[in-house]
Design an enzyme around this catalytic site. Structure first.
Site, mmCIF file in Angstrom:
data_model
loop_
_atom_site.group_PDB
_atom_site.id
_atom_site.type_symbol
_atom_site.label_atom_id
_atom_site.label_comp_id
_atom_site.label_asym_id
_atom_site.label_seq_id
_atom_site.Cartn_x
_atom_site.Cartn_y
_atom_site.Cartn_z
ATOM 1 N N CYS A 154 2.164 -0.893 -1.201
ATOM 2 C CA CYS A 154 2.316 -1.835 -0.095
ATOM 3 C C CYS A 154 1.549 -1.406 1.149
ATOM 4 O O CYS A 154 1.119 -2.244 1.928
ATOM 5 C CB CYS A 154 3.787 -2.049 0.227
ATOM 6 S SG CYS A 154 4.673 -0.538 0.636
ATOM 7 N N CYS A 208 1.938 4.611 -2.591
ATOM 8 C CA CYS A 208 2.638 3.404 -2.151
ATOM 9 C C CYS A 208 1.669 2.234 -2.079
ATOM 10 O O CYS A 208 0.780 2.208 -1.236
ATOM 11 C CB CYS A 208 3.273 3.643 -0.784
ATOM 12 S SG CYS A 208 3.877 2.130 -0.032
#
Length: 136
Positions: free
Chosen positions: A48, A46
C-alpha cells in the site's frame, strides 16, 4: 524476516536505478559520513505504501538537482542496517517505508509512511524534488 526471493525484485527496483543497498551498520555509517547529500530509502514489502515509495524515489531522480549519494535499507530484512539508518532519523519514529534526505550527515527532509501512503509516485517525486531544490 522475508524470503530473499520475495524482496529481491523490490530491492533491485532501487539498485537498478543507482541506489546502493546497505546491509550492515558499518555500510550505513560509511554512507552517512560522506559529504554532500544522501538519500536513504527505507524499503518495505508493504504494497500500500512501498508500491509508490520506490517508483516515487526513482522518478524524483529526474529533477534538475538530485542527491549525490543514493542508498537503501530494507525493513524486515536487513535488520542491522535498517536499525542504524533509523538512528540517524531521530526524532522520527521507525517507519517503513520512509525516505530521508541528509546533508553532510544531518537530516534535512523526511517522508514517513503516513506521508507516502495514499499518494501517487508522482506526488512523492514532486515532494522529493522540492527538497532536492532546497538542499542539493
Amino acid at each position: 524476516m522475508y524470503p530473499e526471493e520475495l524482496v529481491k525484485p523490490m530491492r533491485d527496483e532501487l539498485v537498478n536505478a543507482g541506489f546502493e543497498a546497505l546491509f550492515t551498520s558499518e555500510d550505513v555509517q560509511n554512507a552517512m559520513s560522506k559529504e554532500g547529500t544522501t538519500l536513504v530509502v527505507v524499503n518495505s514489502v508493504c504494497g500500500c505504501a512501498a508500491g509508490t515509495a520506490r517508483p516515487g524515489a526513482v522518478a524524483s531522480l529526474q529533477a534538475d538537482k538530485t542527491p549525490m549519494n543514493l542508498t537503501t535499507v530494507f525493513a524486515g530484512v536487513e535488520k542491522e542496517s535498517t536499525q542504524k539508518a533509523r538512528e540517524f532519523m531521530v526524532p522520527f519514529p521507525p517507519s517503513s517505508p520512509a525516505i530521508a534526505l541528509f546533508k553532510d550527515g544531518n537530516l534535512v527532509h523526511m517522508l514517513e509512511r503516513h506521508h507516502i501512503e495514499g499518494r501517487s509516485a508522482q506526488m512523492i517525486a514532486q515532494n522529493l524534488a522540492g527538497a532536492y531544490e532546497e538542499f542539493c
